[in-house]
Design an enzyme around this catalytic site. Structure first.
Site, PDB file in Angstrom:
ATOM      1  N   CYS A 231     -12.419   5.234  -1.761  1.00 26.92           N
ATOM      2  CA  CYS A 231     -11.476   4.621  -2.702  1.00 26.92           C
ATOM      3  C   CYS A 231     -11.715   3.114  -2.678  1.00 26.92           C
ATOM      4  O   CYS A 231     -12.806   2.672  -2.273  1.00 26.92           O
ATOM      5  CB  CYS A 231     -10.035   5.009  -2.371  1.00 26.92           C
ATOM      6  SG  CYS A 231      -9.466   4.455  -0.748  1.00 26.92           S
TER       7      CYS A 231
ATOM      8  N   ASP B  35      -3.448   5.496  -7.790  1.00 24.60           N
ATOM      9  CA  ASP B  35      -3.439   4.558  -6.664  1.00 24.60           C
ATOM     10  C   ASP B  35      -1.994   4.296  -6.206  1.00 24.60           C
ATOM     11  O   ASP B  35      -1.209   3.735  -6.962  1.00 24.60           O
ATOM     12  CB  ASP B  35      -4.100   3.248  -7.117  1.00 24.60           C
ATOM     13  CG  ASP B  35      -4.253   2.258  -5.986  1.00 24.60           C
ATOM     14  OD1 ASP B  35      -3.720   2.510  -4.886  1.00 24.60           O
ATOM     15  OD2 ASP B  35      -4.913   1.223  -6.200  1.00 24.60           O
TER      16      ASP B  35
ATOM     17  N   ARG C 215      -5.853   6.283  -0.407  1.00 22.08           N
ATOM     18  CA  ARG C 215      -6.318   7.553  -0.970  1.00 22.08           C
ATOM     19  C   ARG C 215      -7.428   8.216  -0.171  1.00 22.08           C
ATOM     20  O   ARG C 215      -7.360   9.420   0.112  1.00 22.08           O
ATOM     21  CB  ARG C 215      -6.770   7.339  -2.428  1.00 22.08           C
ATOM     22  CG  ARG C 215      -5.623   6.992  -3.361  1.00 22.08           C
ATOM     23  CD  ARG C 215      -6.109   6.468  -4.686  1.00 22.08           C
ATOM     24  NE  ARG C 215      -6.779   5.182  -4.529  1.00 22.08           N
ATOM     25  CZ  ARG C 215      -7.401   4.522  -5.487  1.00 22.08           C
ATOM     26  NH1 ARG C 215      -7.450   5.046  -6.691  1.00 22.08           N
ATOM     27  NH2 ARG C 215      -7.961   3.366  -5.249  1.00 22.08           N
TER      28      ARG C 215
END
Ligand code: 4NP
Length: 157
Positions: free
Chosen positions: A3, A124, A9
């Site tokens: 990420c 996100d 994430r």
């Protein structure tokens, strides 16, 4: 798993994938690591919101230190799974610059059978609340389930 910051994430995705890989009995064949494309958070642990979301949903948060992805990490991997299209573009460019095959760089959601057109990233959650981390995890879980199903098929002897 890749990420942007490697604190939200991708550590969540790696934790879920590792748990599922263990449950599928594939942990001797498959190793999971996570990285960020940016160096903002190098050396930090996972975001507390990510750890809390994993625990809320019954997953095992692993010890974590954020790292920035380098071309050698791509060389060492069979599959590089990105959280969103921005990460995908960055990582594919890095792969090509190192003479690596960009086709091994894919979106993690490409393994999610329930994804819809135009909805192919992990949202996100950085800076958000529990709901945002839950939303990210809700996209990560079916993606990792699809991934591990495919790994089980490909690695069956
Ligand atoms: P992640 O979340 O990419 O899921 O780890 C973010 C972490 C940090 C930043 C952005 C997203 N940041 O801009 O510092």
């Amino acid at each position: 798993m890749v990420c942007l910051g490697n604190i939200c994430r991708s550590p969540m995705a790696a934790a879920v994938a590792e748990d599922l890989i263990g449950q599928a009995g594939l942990d001797r064949q498959v190793e999971v690591e996570s990285f960020g494309t940016a160096r903002y958070h190098v050396g930090e642990g996972a975001d507390p919101g990510a750890v809390a979301a994993l625990h809320r949903h019954g997953w095992t948060a692993k010890p974590h230190r954020a790292r920035q992805l380098e071309v050698d990490d791509i060389k060492a991997a069979d599959l590089v799974l990105c959280a969103d299209r921005s990460n995908l573009n960055t990582v594919r460019r890095l792969a090509v610059s190192g003479g690596e095959d960009p086709s091994k760089v894919r979106l993690l959601r490409s393994f999610d059978p329930g994804r819809r057109q135009g909805d192919d990233g992990i949202p996100d959650p950085w800076g958000g609340g529990d709901q945002d981390f839950d939303l990210a995890l809700a996209a990560i879980e079916p993606s990792c389930e699809g991934l591990v199903r495919e790994l089980a098929t490909r690695l069956a002897v």
